[in-house]
Design a protein around this motif. Structure first.
Motif, PDB file in Angstrom:
ATOM      1  N   ASN A  13      45.946  35.637  43.328  1.00 19.91           N
ATOM      2  CA  ASN A  13      45.428  36.472  44.396  1.00 19.91           C
ATOM      3  C   ASN A  13      46.470  37.540  44.728  1.00 19.91           C
ATOM      4  OD1 ASN A  13      44.339  37.602  46.672  1.00 19.91           O
ATOM      5  ND2 ASN A  13      44.375  35.745  47.912  1.00 19.91           N
ATOM      6  N   PRO A  14      46.356  38.740  44.136  1.00 19.85           N
ATOM      7  CA  PRO A  14      47.371  39.768  44.377  1.00 19.85           C
ATOM      8  C   PRO A  14      47.425  40.230  45.825  1.00 19.85           C
ATOM      9  CG  PRO A  14      45.573  40.642  43.047  1.00 19.85           C
ATOM     10  CD  PRO A  14      45.341  39.184  43.191  1.00 19.85           C
ATOM     11  N   ILE A  15      46.299  40.235  46.513  1.00 21.76           N
ATOM     12  CA  ILE A  15      46.299  40.626  47.924  1.00 21.76           C
ATOM     13  C   ILE A  15      47.039  39.571  48.749  1.00 21.76           C
ATOM     14  CG2 ILE A  15      44.850  41.073  49.926  1.00 21.76           C
ATOM     15  CD1 ILE A  15      44.840  43.344  47.895  1.00 21.76           C
ATOM     16  N   GLY A  16      46.830  38.309  48.430  1.00 21.58           N
ATOM     17  CA  GLY A  16      47.553  37.243  49.118  1.00 21.58           C
ATOM     18  C   GLY A  16      49.051  37.328  48.881  1.00 21.58           C
ATOM     19  N   VAL A  17      49.434  37.676  47.671  1.00 21.40           N
ATOM     20  CA  VAL A  17      50.857  37.832  47.360  1.00 21.40           C
ATOM     21  C   VAL A  17      51.441  38.990  48.160  1.00 21.40           C
ATOM     22  CG1 VAL A  17      52.508  38.424  45.541  1.00 21.40           C
ATOM     23  CG2 VAL A  17      50.670  36.803  45.066  1.00 21.40           C
ATOM     24  N   ALA A  18      50.721  40.117  48.199  1.00 15.64           N
ATOM     25  CA  ALA A  18      51.191  41.277  48.971  1.00 15.64           C
ATOM     26  C   ALA A  18      51.307  40.924  50.447  1.00 15.64           C
ATOM     27  CB  ALA A  18      50.247  42.452  48.770  1.00 15.64           C
ATOM     28  N   HIS A  19      50.337  40.170  50.950  1.00 14.06           N
ATOM     29  CA  HIS A  19      50.376  39.742  52.355  1.00 14.06           C
ATOM     30  C   HIS A  19      51.569  38.833  52.609  1.00 14.06           C
ATOM     31  CE1 HIS A  19      49.153  37.335  55.890  1.00 14.06           C
ATOM     32  NE2 HIS A  19      48.687  38.508  56.308  1.00 14.06           N
ATOM     33  N   ARG A  24      51.005  44.631  55.400  1.00 15.08           N
ATOM     34  CA  ARG A  24      49.903  44.456  56.347  1.00 15.08           C
ATOM     35  C   ARG A  24      48.898  45.589  56.194  1.00 15.08           C
ATOM     36  NH1 ARG A  24      51.554  40.131  56.019  1.00 15.08           N
ATOM     37  NH2 ARG A  24      52.720  38.953  57.541  1.00 15.08           N
ATOM     38  N   SER A  25      47.731  45.388  56.753  1.00 16.48           N
ATOM     39  CA  SER A  25      46.657  46.374  56.627  1.00 16.48           C
ATOM     40  C   SER A  25      47.061  47.718  57.219  1.00 16.48           C
ATOM     41  CB  SER A  25      45.382  45.855  57.290  1.00 16.48           C
ATOM     42  OG  SER A  25      45.595  45.605  58.659  1.00 16.48           O
ATOM     43  N   ASN A  26      47.823  47.696  58.309  1.00 17.57           N
ATOM     44  CA  ASN A  26      48.257  48.955  58.912  1.00 17.57           C
ATOM     45  C   ASN A  26      49.106  49.782  57.952  1.00 17.57           C
ATOM     46  OD1 ASN A  26      46.934  48.395  61.270  1.00 17.57           O
ATOM     47  ND2 ASN A  26      48.748  47.590  62.312  1.00 17.57           N
ATOM     48  N   HIS A  27      49.912  49.129  57.137  1.00 18.51           N
ATOM     49  CA  HIS A  27      50.726  49.841  56.155  1.00 18.51           C
ATOM     50  C   HIS A  27      49.834  50.575  55.152  1.00 18.51           C
ATOM     51  CE1 HIS A  27      53.729  46.434  57.069  1.00 18.51           C
ATOM     52  NE2 HIS A  27      54.060  47.489  57.802  1.00 18.51           N
ATOM     53  N   ILE A  74      42.579  48.616  49.892  1.00 14.28           N
ATOM     54  CA  ILE A  74      43.627  47.593  49.985  1.00 14.28           C
ATOM     55  C   ILE A  74      43.836  47.197  51.441  1.00 14.28           C
ATOM     56  CG2 ILE A  74      46.104  47.197  49.675  1.00 14.28           C
ATOM     57  CD1 ILE A  74      45.882  48.925  47.117  1.00 14.28           C
ATOM     58  N   GLY A  75      43.760  48.178  52.346  1.00 22.06           N
ATOM     59  CA  GLY A  75      43.886  47.876  53.773  1.00 22.06           C
ATOM     60  C   GLY A  75      42.792  46.940  54.257  1.00 22.06           C
ATOM     61  N   LEU A  76      41.563  47.177  53.800  1.00 22.44           N
ATOM     62  CA  LEU A  76      40.457  46.288  54.172  1.00 22.44           C
ATOM     63  C   LEU A  76      40.669  44.876  53.617  1.00 22.44           C
ATOM     64  CD1 LEU A  76      37.415  48.681  53.700  1.00 22.44           C
ATOM     65  CD2 LEU A  76      38.321  47.776  55.854  1.00 22.44           C
ATOM     66  N   ALA A  77      41.147  44.794  52.384  1.00 26.47           N
ATOM     67  CA  ALA A  77      41.385  43.471  51.793  1.00 26.47           C
ATOM     68  C   ALA A  77      42.507  42.750  52.535  1.00 26.47           C
ATOM     69  CB  ALA A  77      41.748  43.628  50.310  1.00 26.47           C
ATOM     70  N   LEU A  78      43.530  43.493  52.911  1.00 25.45           N
ATOM     71  CA  LEU A  78      44.618  42.867  53.670  1.00 25.45           C
ATOM     72  C   LEU A  78      44.147  42.445  55.061  1.00 25.45           C
ATOM     73  CD1 LEU A  78      47.564  45.171  52.633  1.00 25.45           C
ATOM     74  CD2 LEU A  78      47.409  42.709  52.211  1.00 25.45           C
ATOM     75  N   LYS A  79      43.292  43.248  55.676  1.00 23.25           N
ATOM     76  CA  LYS A  79      42.755  42.891  56.990  1.00 23.25           C
ATOM     77  C   LYS A  79      41.957  41.592  56.887  1.00 23.25           C
ATOM     78  CE  LYS A  79      42.374  44.662  61.000  1.00 23.25           C
ATOM     79  NZ  LYS A  79      43.465  44.547  61.961  1.00 23.25           N
ATOM     80  N   HIS A  80      41.223  41.448  55.816  1.00 20.17           N
ATOM     81  CA  HIS A  80      40.467  40.218  55.578  1.00 20.17           C
ATOM     82  C   HIS A  80      41.413  39.024  55.372  1.00 20.17           C
ATOM     83  CE1 HIS A  80      37.081  37.769  54.439  1.00 20.17           C
ATOM     84  NE2 HIS A  80      37.707  37.412  53.328  1.00 20.17           N
ATOM     85  N   GLU A  81      42.546  39.289  54.747  1.00 21.92           N
ATOM     86  CA  GLU A  81      43.535  38.234  54.499  1.00 21.92           C
ATOM     87  C   GLU A  81      44.227  37.813  55.797  1.00 21.92           C
ATOM     88  OE1 GLU A  81      45.286  35.657  51.748  1.00 21.92           O
ATOM     89  OE2 GLU A  81      43.789  37.182  51.330  1.00 21.92           O
ATOM     90  N   GLU A  82      44.374  38.763  56.721  1.00 20.87           N
ATOM     91  CA  GLU A  82      45.015  38.456  58.006  1.00 20.87           C
ATOM     92  C   GLU A  82      44.069  37.637  58.823  1.00 20.87           C
ATOM     93  OE1 GLU A  82      45.847  42.346  59.580  1.00 20.87           O
ATOM     94  OE2 GLU A  82      47.339  42.762  58.061  1.00 20.87           O
TER      95      GLU A  82
END
Length: 82
Positions: A13-19, A24-27, A74-82
């Motif tokens: 999960n690359p988004i999970g790794v980035a998180h 963060r989504s704001n970034h 990517i921001g939306l995916a990170l927001k979902h991860e948060e």
């Protein structure tokens, strides 16, 4: 449930790794808005150069402009991860 099945099937999960690394989504949202400004600046600078054609400056603006939707996604995916 679907997310767990997808993660099991993919195994990565690359988004999970980035998180987990602190992204963060704001970034990603800031990067998306910045890329819009950079796109406009690149287009204007390229138009001002005497040796470049109008088509070349349009290509530079479009190339950098394509980054914005990627950062927003990517921001939306990170927001979902948060």
């Amino acid at each position: 449930m679907a997310k767990a099945k997808i993660e099991q099937a993919a195994g990565f999960n690359p988004i999970g790794v980035a998180h987990d690394l602190g992204l963060r989504s704001n970034h990603a949202y800031v990067a998306g808005f910045a890329s819009v400004g950079i796109s406009l600046a690149a287009w204007l600078v390229s138009r001002g150069k005497a040796d470049d054609s109008k088509a070349q400056s349009d290509r530079w603006g479009i190339f950098i402009g394509h980054w914005a939707p990627t950062f927003f996604a990517i921001g939306l995916a990170l927001k979902h991860e948060e």
